[in-house]
Design a protein around this motif. Structure first.
Motif, PDB file in Angstrom:
ATOM      1  N   LEU A   1     -37.805  60.361   8.694  1.00 34.21           N
ATOM      2  CA  LEU A   1     -37.456  59.116   8.481  1.00 34.21           C
ATOM      3  C   LEU A   1     -35.731  58.615   8.544  1.00 34.21           C
ATOM      4  O   LEU A   1     -35.214  58.158   9.133  1.00 34.21           O
TER       5      LEU A   1
ATOM      6  N   VAL B   1     -41.139  64.765   6.100  1.00 32.60           N
ATOM      7  CA  VAL B   1     -41.341  63.306   6.293  1.00 32.60           C
ATOM      8  C   VAL B   1     -39.181  63.365   6.215  1.00 32.60           C
ATOM      9  O   VAL B   1     -39.349  61.796   6.744  1.00 32.60           O
TER      10      VAL B   1
ATOM     11  N   ALA C   1     -45.010  58.561   8.624  1.00 25.85           N
ATOM     12  CA  ALA C   1     -43.010  58.310   8.481  1.00 25.85           C
ATOM     13  C   ALA C   1     -43.339  57.948  10.292  1.00 25.85           C
ATOM     14  O   ALA C   1     -42.695  57.495  10.717  1.00 25.85           O
TER      15      ALA C   1
ATOM     16  N   ASN D   1     -44.831  54.867  11.433  1.00 25.28           N
ATOM     17  CA  ASN D   1     -44.159  53.452  11.765  1.00 25.28           C
ATOM     18  C   ASN D   1     -42.839  54.018  11.990  1.00 25.28           C
ATOM     19  O   ASN D   1     -42.330  52.575  12.133  1.00 25.28           O
ATOM     20  N   MET D   2     -41.740  54.987  12.468  1.00 27.79           N
ATOM     21  CA  MET D   2     -40.375  54.982  13.123  1.00 27.79           C
ATOM     22  C   MET D   2     -41.228  54.648  14.750  1.00 27.79           C
ATOM     23  O   MET D   2     -39.827  53.834  14.940  1.00 27.79           O
TER      24      MET D   2
ATOM     25  N   ARG E   1     -41.025  50.580  14.743  1.00 34.29           N
ATOM     26  CA  ARG E   1     -39.950  50.591  14.438  1.00 34.29           C
ATOM     27  C   ARG E   1     -39.395  50.323  15.897  1.00 34.29           C
ATOM     28  O   ARG E   1     -38.536  49.948  16.240  1.00 34.29           O
TER      29      ARG E   1
ATOM     30  N   ARG F   1     -32.601  57.097  13.644  1.00 30.19           N
ATOM     31  CA  ARG F   1     -31.551  56.158  12.882  1.00 30.19           C
ATOM     32  C   ARG F   1     -30.378  56.533  14.074  1.00 30.19           C
ATOM     33  O   ARG F   1     -29.211  55.573  14.386  1.00 30.19           O
TER      34      ARG F   1
ATOM     35  N   SER G   1     -37.780  65.493  14.811  1.00 26.41           N
ATOM     36  CA  SER G   1     -38.294  66.308  13.413  1.00 26.41           C
ATOM     37  C   SER G   1     -38.519  67.024  13.309  1.00 26.41           C
ATOM     38  O   SER G   1     -38.962  67.961  12.203  1.00 26.41           O
TER      39      SER G   1
END
Length: 475
Positions: free
Chosen positions: A424, A420, A263, A266-267, A270, A428, A438
């Motif tokens: 995620l 996780v 996670a 990939n974050m 992104r 944002r 996190s």
């Protein structure tokens, strides 16, 4: 009539036993962690690899953790089962568990190799290896050679706790140390002298893993407490299920870390692409490389924490099996104090000396963006490391007591629900910094739950003094 073995686990002072079992376990885990960390240090300081190689190492690292998760599930489960069995005068069960653990490790490792080779491209992409072309190329090369060594790696890691349970923690430490020394010697030769790049780093690692596996095989033919017979190598459903039940927490704590890393990677890919600096191709790999480095330092800290707790598994299991609840309570208290001290030391290092840490991983060869992001990452990501240490100790201690269900649930909440989930959600709102936040948020919330569990465990240990405990508890 059978007589108890390892009776000194009920007789020697608790602190002396902790030193005898925990120190070799800590060293074994630290050495195991250094396999990947040493690779990354040499890769980072090789100018022709640099942050691209570092990013590739970060991509492949979770895949080695998957192998480790399976290995420690079998090994730690067998260790706990053997210790509990010996505490209850059931030497035959201990032998069956050890024989079954050996077979399971071989089977699982071969299956994992087939899966990795079959889906290599998809797996690398899943863990963020497509951040740019050069990172993908290095990842694929490193992944191929590391996968070849998976059977040796898993066997050595699985047998390490089994050897400790047999009463030989120093041999377990020595076998891992020998493999790591081979890796440290060969890394600079293959990377700098031969210029084999990622292949060189991987081949050095695999060679070391082979040495550790060979030493483990030798020991299994010269066991000290548990004597293996031919019948022990026949898989028995009941033994397998009980062994895996006791090791499931170790598996989930590792495998859930993989989910969190997937996670996070990939974050990073992104939201890094949306960043004004890291959205540029030449800097795109930096966040992934840096977070990987921060995780490696955290892995060193956790190796010490887990080593302390896992080293106590034979002591806890034996005393629980014999009904010495108050002695187990004393051990738990001393363990929590030691784990807290480790966390405080780690916190001081990451908050006051992050520049020194990142310098070890080739910061001199990188841009100022690399160093700035790394310092911020260390300070934010690990600001609640003290809570992380206490949480991990509580998980493993419950496992050692045979409380498989409680241990598993706590680990799942920390790594999957919080780890996780926040990885995620937070990006944002906070972009790349959200990935870093996190970790501390997850550790704070988990600590609140752990504190309650620790209190209840203390009460139970007082209530069950003098009452022998069953092999596996699911509450």
């Amino acid at each position: 009539m059978e007589t108890k073995t390892n009776s000194f686990l009920m007789e020697e002072p608790v602190l002396r036993l902790m030193g005898k079992y925990a120190v070799p376990c800590i060293i074994s885990l630290l050495v195991g962690a250094l396999y990947n960390i040493v690779d990354q240090i040499f890769i980072a300081n090789a100018s022709y690899l640099g942050s691209y190689g570092n990013a590739a190492n970060t991509v492949v690292f979770p895949l080695t953790v998957i192998a480790l998760a399976i290995a420690v599930m079998v090994g730690d489960g067998c260790c706990a089962f053997v210790s509990l069995s010996l505490g209850k005068n059931r030497a035959e069960d201990a032998g069956r568990s050890m024989g079954n653990a050996i077979l399971l490790t071989v089977i699982f490792s071969l299956v994992l190799c087939v899966v990795y080779f079959t889906f290599d491209s998809q797996i690398i992409a899943m863990f963020g290896g497509t951040v740019n072309e050069e990172t993908y190329s290095h990842s694929k090369e490193y992944f191929f050679w590391i996968t070849l060594g998976i059977p040796f790696y898993m066997f050595g890691q699985a047998m390490n706790p089994v050897i400790r349970a047999d009463g030989s923690p120093k041999f377990a430490m020595t076998s891992t140390l020998a493999g790591a020394m081979v890796n440290v010697i060969l890394d600079p030769v293959f990377i700098f002298a031969f210029r084999w790049g990622m292949m060189g780093a991987a081949v050095a690692t695999v060679t070391g893993q082979i040495v550790t596996a060979v030493l483990a095989i030798w020991y299994l033919t010269h066991t000290k407490t548990v004597k293996l017979g031919k019948g022990d190598f026949k898989l028995k459903r009941e033994i397998v299920l009980k062994t895996l039940a006791l090791g499931i927490c170790s598996f989930l704590s590792q495998i859930s870390l993989v989910a969190a890393m997937a996670a996070i990677n990939n974050m990073i890919r992104r939201y890094g692409a949306m960043d004004a600096v890291f959205g540029q191709t030449q800097y795109a790999q930096i966040p992934m490389a840096v977070v990987g480095i921060v995780m490696k330092f955290f892995q060193i800290v956790i190796s010490i924490v887990v080593g302390m707790a896992a080293g106590c598994i034979p002591i806890v299991g034996y005393n629980m099996g014999a009904g010495a609840g108050r002695r187990v309570k004393e051990l738990f208290t001393k363990l929590l104090m030691a784990e807290t001290s480790v966390g405080i030391l780690a916190l001081v290092i990451v908050e006051f000396f992050p520049g020194w840490l990142i310098g070890i991983f080739g910061a001199a060869n990188e841009s100022v963006y690399y160093t700035d992001f790394a310092i911020r990452a260390f300070r934010i990501y690990l600001c609640m490391v003290v809570f992380a240490c206490v949480n991990k100790a509580a998980f493993i201690f419950l496992q050692a007591m045979g409380k498989a269900y409680a241990s598993t649930m706590l680990s799942m909440v920390r790594e999957i629900v919080f780890g996780v989930g926040f990885a995620l959600i937070l990006p944002r709102f906070y972009g790349l910094d959200g990935v870093l936040y996190s970790m501390p948020v997850s550790d704070i919330l988990t600590f609140i739950i752990s504190a309650i569990v620790i209190f209840l465990t203390y009460r139970q240990l007082s209530d069950t003094a003098g009452k022998p405990q069953d092999i596996v508890h699911f509450s």
